[in-house]
Design a protein around this motif. Structure first.
Motif, mmCIF file in Angstrom:
data_model
loop_
_atom_site.group_PDB
_atom_site.id
_atom_site.type_symbol
_atom_site.label_atom_id
_atom_site.label_comp_id
_atom_site.label_asym_id
_atom_site.label_seq_id
_atom_site.Cartn_x
_atom_site.Cartn_y
_atom_site.Cartn_z
ATOM 1 N N THR A 19 39.611 42.847 43.044
ATOM 2 C CA THR A 19 39.551 42.111 41.788
ATOM 3 C C THR A 19 40.919 42.207 41.113
ATOM 4 O O THR A 19 41.457 43.307 40.981
ATOM 5 N N PRO A 67 32.083 49.273 37.672
ATOM 6 C CA PRO A 67 31.732 48.304 36.635
ATOM 7 C C PRO A 67 32.735 48.332 35.483
ATOM 8 O O PRO A 67 33.343 49.368 35.203
ATOM 9 N N GLU A 96 29.477 43.695 33.619
ATOM 10 C CA GLU A 96 30.636 43.061 34.264
ATOM 11 C C GLU A 96 31.021 41.830 33.465
ATOM 12 O O GLU A 96 30.164 41.108 32.959
ATOM 13 N N THR A 98 33.034 38.375 34.101
ATOM 14 C CA THR A 98 33.505 37.621 35.253
ATOM 15 C C THR A 98 34.999 37.341 35.170
ATOM 16 O O THR A 98 35.568 37.172 34.095
ATOM 17 N N ASP A 105 30.220 39.012 40.681
ATOM 18 C CA ASP A 105 29.362 39.636 39.677
ATOM 19 C C ASP A 105 27.959 39.041 39.677
ATOM 20 O O ASP A 105 26.983 39.755 39.468
ATOM 21 N N LYS A 109 27.114 41.772 43.561
ATOM 22 C CA LYS A 109 26.825 43.004 42.837
ATOM 23 C C LYS A 109 25.360 43.121 42.393
ATOM 24 O O LYS A 109 24.870 44.222 42.166
ATOM 25 N N TYR A 121 21.544 45.474 33.992
ATOM 26 C CA TYR A 121 22.828 44.915 34.429
ATOM 27 C C TYR A 121 23.113 43.710 33.549
ATOM 28 O O TYR A 121 22.323 42.759 33.501
ATOM 29 N N ILE A 123 25.867 40.667 32.547
ATOM 30 C CA ILE A 123 27.006 39.900 33.050
ATOM 31 C C ILE A 123 27.467 38.944 31.954
ATOM 32 O O ILE A 123 26.685 38.128 31.469
ATOM 33 N N ASP A 125 29.356 35.927 31.671
ATOM 34 C CA ASP A 125 29.808 34.867 32.575
ATOM 35 C C ASP A 125 30.727 33.922 31.817
ATOM 36 O O ASP A 125 30.286 32.986 31.154
#
Length: 181
Positions: A19, A67, A96, A98, A105, A109, A121, A123, A125
């Protein structure tokens, strides 16, 4: 790793993921979420909010993820496995943000974090301007997946240790690249 300074290297399900260095807006999202968690009381006995802590994954003998942000038990130091990676049992939430490839992600993941038993979790985005909250880990993914749009206030699960609310519009705005000039 020595030839490419700065990027994050992870091994998930035997795949080497690289990443790139995060940009400023990526860091702003982490700061905003971290402040929301701290202001809600996630500190000391209630848990700890940390960035870039390696999580040992059960998907392979050398698998681990890092993470962007996590909420962990306060006794995280007692859960060190090896190579600065921690046992997933002390993680309450991972988050996470993105980057250039949101599929890491949103795809790779998801089953890895679920297999590790991570209860929540999240995300952010930035590509699709949504916030995902996944809960109830199962063998190959999460059984509950809520997608939130700007204009919503999202209450994170109480299982993280405090009542944390995130303003989706504010979080996504913080993650937008700023125009130069």
């Amino acid at each position: 790793m020595q030839r490419t300074p700065g990027p994050r290297f992870e091994i998930i399900d035997g795949l080497l993921l690289v990443t790139p260095l995060p940009d400023g807006p990526h860091a702003e999202v982490l700061t905003d979420v971290m402040l929301a968690c701290l202001n809600a009381g996630l500190d000391d006995d209630a848990g700890t909010v940390l960035q870039k802590v390696a999580l040992w994954l059960p998907t392979g003998p050398e698998d681990y993820a890092i993470p962007d942000l996590c909420v962990v038990d306060t006794d995280i130091d007692a859960h060190m496995v090896e190579n600065n990676c921690y046992d997933p049992s002390c993680f309450r939430m991972v988050l996470e943000v993105t980057a250039e490839n949101p599929n890491l992600d949103l795809g790779v993941k998801v089953p890895a974090y679920a297999a590790a038993g991570i209860p929540t979790y999240v995300i952010v985005d930035r590509t699709h301007q949504r916030l995902h909250v996944l809960t109830d880990p199962a063998r190959d993914g999460y059984t509950v997946h809520h997608v939130h749009a700007p204009g919503e206030i999202v209450a994170l699960p109480d299982s993280i240790g405090a009542k944390v609310a995130l303003d989706v519009a504010a979080i996504l705005k913080a993650g937008r690249p700023k125009k130069a000039g």
